[in-house]
Design an enzyme around this catalytic site. Structure first.
Site, PDB file in Angstrom:
ATOM      1  N   SER A 119      40.986   4.368  -0.494  1.00  0.00           N
ATOM      2  CA  SER A 119      39.780   3.989  -1.235  1.00  0.00           C
ATOM      3  C   SER A 119      38.797   3.245  -0.344  1.00  0.00           C
ATOM      4  O   SER A 119      37.631   3.108  -0.708  1.00  0.00           O
ATOM      5  CB  SER A 119      40.154   3.036  -2.376  1.00  0.00           C
ATOM      6  OG  SER A 119      41.116   3.604  -3.201  1.00  0.00           O
ATOM      7  N   HIS A 140      39.214  11.748  -1.527  1.00  0.00           N
ATOM      8  CA  HIS A 140      39.332  10.596  -2.422  1.00  0.00           C
ATOM      9  C   HIS A 140      39.292  11.064  -3.877  1.00  0.00           C
ATOM     10  O   HIS A 140      38.231  11.408  -4.407  1.00  0.00           O
ATOM     11  CB  HIS A 140      38.193   9.606  -2.115  1.00  0.00           C
ATOM     12  CG  HIS A 140      38.285   8.335  -2.881  1.00  0.00           C
ATOM     13  ND1 HIS A 140      37.209   7.711  -3.443  1.00  0.00           N
ATOM     14  CD2 HIS A 140      39.358   7.568  -3.204  1.00  0.00           C
ATOM     15  CE1 HIS A 140      37.608   6.615  -4.059  1.00  0.00           C
ATOM     16  NE2 HIS A 140      38.904   6.514  -3.928  1.00  0.00           N
ATOM     17  N   GLU A 152      35.709  12.798  -3.800  1.00  0.00           N
ATOM     18  CA  GLU A 152      34.804  12.491  -2.684  1.00  0.00           C
ATOM     19  C   GLU A 152      35.460  13.034  -1.425  1.00  0.00           C
ATOM     20  O   GLU A 152      36.637  12.733  -1.163  1.00  0.00           O
ATOM     21  CB  GLU A 152      34.631  10.981  -2.525  1.00  0.00           C
ATOM     22  CG  GLU A 152      33.524  10.378  -3.343  1.00  0.00           C
ATOM     23  CD  GLU A 152      33.386   8.875  -3.110  1.00  0.00           C
ATOM     24  OE1 GLU A 152      32.275   8.430  -2.824  1.00  0.00           O
ATOM     25  OE2 GLU A 152      34.396   8.152  -3.230  1.00  0.00           O
ATOM     26  N   ASN A 190      33.035   3.871  -4.948  1.00  0.00           N
ATOM     27  CA  ASN A 190      33.627   2.529  -4.982  1.00  0.00           C
ATOM     28  C   ASN A 190      32.696   1.464  -4.426  1.00  0.00           C
ATOM     29  O   ASN A 190      32.780   0.301  -4.801  1.00  0.00           O
ATOM     30  CB  ASN A 190      34.959   2.503  -4.226  1.00  0.00           C
ATOM     31  CG  ASN A 190      36.084   2.992  -5.103  1.00  0.00           C
ATOM     32  OD1 ASN A 190      35.951   3.040  -6.318  1.00  0.00           O
ATOM     33  ND2 ASN A 190      37.192   3.364  -4.491  1.00  0.00           N
TER      34      ASN A 190
HETATM   35  P1  NAD Z   1      50.706   2.713  -5.901  1.00  0.00           P
HETATM   36  O1  NAD Z   1      51.086   1.321  -5.525  1.00  0.00           O
HETATM   37  O2  NAD Z   1      50.713   3.076  -7.345  1.00  0.00           O
HETATM   38  O3  NAD Z   1      51.667   3.750  -5.144  1.00  0.00           O
HETATM   39  C1  NAD Z   1      51.883   3.734  -3.757  1.00  0.00           C
HETATM   40  C2  NAD Z   1      53.174   4.493  -3.444  1.00  0.00           C
HETATM   41  O4  NAD Z   1      53.302   4.603  -2.020  1.00  0.00           O
HETATM   42  C3  NAD Z   1      54.447   3.762  -3.949  1.00  0.00           C
HETATM   43  O5  NAD Z   1      55.203   4.643  -4.764  1.00  0.00           O
HETATM   44  C4  NAD Z   1      55.182   3.415  -2.648  1.00  0.00           C
HETATM   45  O6  NAD Z   1      56.613   3.464  -2.783  1.00  0.00           O
HETATM   46  C5  NAD Z   1      54.681   4.510  -1.706  1.00  0.00           C
HETATM   47  N1  NAD Z   1      54.862   4.183  -0.292  1.00  0.00           N
HETATM   48  C6  NAD Z   1      54.732   3.001   0.339  1.00  0.00           C
HETATM   49  N2  NAD Z   1      55.017   3.132   1.654  1.00  0.00           N
HETATM   50  C7  NAD Z   1      55.344   4.435   1.874  1.00  0.00           C
HETATM   51  C8  NAD Z   1      55.735   5.187   3.014  1.00  0.00           C
HETATM   52  N3  NAD Z   1      55.867   4.621   4.211  1.00  0.00           N
HETATM   53  N4  NAD Z   1      55.981   6.516   2.861  1.00  0.00           N
HETATM   54  C9  NAD Z   1      55.871   7.088   1.643  1.00  0.00           C
HETATM   55  N5  NAD Z   1      55.509   6.431   0.516  1.00  0.00           N
HETATM   56  C10 NAD Z   1      55.241   5.117   0.628  1.00  0.00           C
HETATM   57  O7  NAD Z   1      49.279   2.966  -5.226  1.00  0.00           O
HETATM   58  P2  NAD Z   1      48.097   3.952  -5.739  1.00  0.00           P
HETATM   59  O8  NAD Z   1      47.256   3.213  -6.707  1.00  0.00           O
HETATM   60  O9  NAD Z   1      48.683   5.279  -6.109  1.00  0.00           O
HETATM   61  O10 NAD Z   1      47.224   4.083  -4.403  1.00  0.00           O
HETATM   62  C11 NAD Z   1      47.584   4.994  -3.388  1.00  0.00           C
HETATM   63  C12 NAD Z   1      46.375   5.276  -2.527  1.00  0.00           C
HETATM   64  O11 NAD Z   1      45.342   5.869  -3.342  1.00  0.00           O
HETATM   65  C13 NAD Z   1      45.756   4.041  -1.876  1.00  0.00           C
HETATM   66  O12 NAD Z   1      45.271   4.379  -0.601  1.00  0.00           O
HETATM   67  C14 NAD Z   1      44.602   3.697  -2.819  1.00  0.00           C
HETATM   68  O13 NAD Z   1      43.572   3.008  -2.194  1.00  0.00           O
HETATM   69  C15 NAD Z   1      44.159   5.099  -3.221  1.00  0.00           C
HETATM   70  N6  NAD Z   1      43.423   5.198  -4.492  1.00  0.00           N
HETATM   71  C16 NAD Z   1      43.840   4.467  -5.585  1.00  0.00           C
HETATM   72  C17 NAD Z   1      43.140   4.602  -6.782  1.00  0.00           C
HETATM   73  C18 NAD Z   1      43.581   3.864  -8.021  1.00  0.00           C
HETATM   74  O14 NAD Z   1      42.818   3.831  -9.002  1.00  0.00           O
HETATM   75  N7  NAD Z   1      44.782   3.289  -8.049  1.00  0.00           N
HETATM   76  C19 NAD Z   1      42.032   5.466  -6.870  1.00  0.00           C
HETATM   77  C20 NAD Z   1      41.662   6.225  -5.735  1.00  0.00           C
HETATM   78  C21 NAD Z   1      42.366   6.071  -4.547  1.00  0.00           C
END
Ligand code: NAD
Length: 283
Positions: A119, A140, A152, A190
């Site tokens: 993000s 994204h 995006e 964002n």
């Molecule tokens: P989350 O905390 O829900 O999930 C992250 C996952 O990554 C967890 O299941 C964790 O076990 C796993 N993980 C950690 N280290 C790892 C590794 N070395 N190898 C494999 N898996 C691993 O996080 P999220 O909200 O799904 O966010 C994930 C990404 O998406 C981030 O970069 C975030 O910025 C982006 N994002 C989030 C949103 C949102 O609304 N939450 C929106 C757009 C983008």
């Protein structure tokens, strides 16, 4: 490239949604996480989401089964070897992403496109951590992925036209609209949205209004489908804090300083929906 085999890294909030839409669109998906528990939970979430679509009669039972059959889960990076495109959606942490991108690049072919769903982190910097960085791009997605129509697409300095074209084609095959954004913290959406949520937290912290009233104000007064504090809970307060910190560092501008209450809530483990408590409480 005739794209049919994808890898999705991280089975959390975003990863399970991305795996779901990709499998429904007919791609073979390897969903990888370091936590077997997260993978189990992701499959259960996807199953529930598809059931909801069946109830709404927007999906047939058979489509659910074939989509689920196209998702294999793994905790082993070697299982990505045949992926043509890998979408990284793991925890928002620069060091972690740099490390796991190298793990991905170490097992896939050099023609495999590598995308990050970050993000806030720099696509150019992430791209620089893999060999053949011209195959790296930002993809994204928005939360919840199955419901939101936008992707995006972010070009790093190194991203080739062919990689960009493939990303645009993927977005179309997933039934999403793609906009192309430049590589600055927060890209376009964002950059505008997150400071607004941070301001809502500051308003709450100052005691100007209750969380319910702040959300009602923005829903009814600005026609937002969900209030900013409820949206913070949906995004995850840890993810939101990481985004704000990346803005603060990336622009060197104090206007992006995270609200102290946000930091305190993250320290307390009140991360929003995923922990059952954030600005609102979830049953
Ligand atoms: P989350 O905390 O829900 O999930 C992250 C996952 O990554 C967890 O299941 C964790 O076990 C796993 N993980 C950690 N280290 C790892 C590794 N070395 N190898 C494999 N898996 C691993 O996080 P999220 O909200 O799904 O966010 C994930 C990404 O998406 C981030 O970069 C975030 O910025 C982006 N994002 C989030 C949103 C949102 O609304 N939450 C929106 C757009 C983008």
């Amino acid at each position: 490239m005739n794209l049919h085999t994808l890898g999705v890294i991280g089975a959390g909030t975003m990863g399970n949604g991305i795996a779901q839409v990709c499998a429904l669109a007919g791609f073979e998906v390897t969903l990888l996480d370091i936590s077997a528990g997260a993978l189990e939970k992701a499959l259960a979430t996807i199953g529930k989401n598809l059931d909801r679509q069946i109830v709404k009669q927007t999906l047939a039972e058979e489509q659910k089964h074939s989509a689920l059959a196209r998702i294999r889960t793994s905790t082993d990076y070697a299982s990505l070897a045949d992926a043509q495109l890998v979408i990284e959606a793991a925890t928002e942490n620069l060091d972690l992403k740099l490390r796991l991108l190298q793990q991905i690049a170490g097992v896939v072919g050099t023609d495999c496109v590598i995308a990050s769903n970050t993000s806030s982190l720099s696509i150019t910097q992430l791209a620089a951590s893999v060999n053949a960085p011209e195959r790296f791009i930002g993809l994204h997605f928005f939360n919840p992925v199955p419901m939101m129509g936008l992707i995006e697409v972010i070009r790093g300095l190194q991203t080739s036209d062919a990689t960009h074209a493939l990303a645009m084609d993927l977005a179309q095959r997933l039934g999403k609209t793609a906009i192309t954004a430049g590589n600055r913290p927060g890209f376009v959406v964002n950059r505008i949205l997150v400071p607004m949520i941070n301001e809502a937290i500051l308003v709450f912290q100052e005691g100007l209004a209750s969380a319910e009233d702040i959300d009602a104000g923005m829903r009814l007064g600005c026609n937002q489908p969900i209030g900013p504090l409820a949206l913070a809970d949906l995004i995850g307060l840890d993810t939101l804090l990481a985004i704000l910190e990346a803005f603060y560092d990336g622009f060197n501008d104090s206007k992006y300083r995270p609200a102290p209450l946000l930091k305190e809530m993250v320290a307390a483990g009140y991360l929003g929906r995923k922990t059952g408590r954030g600005f609102h409480v979830y049953g």
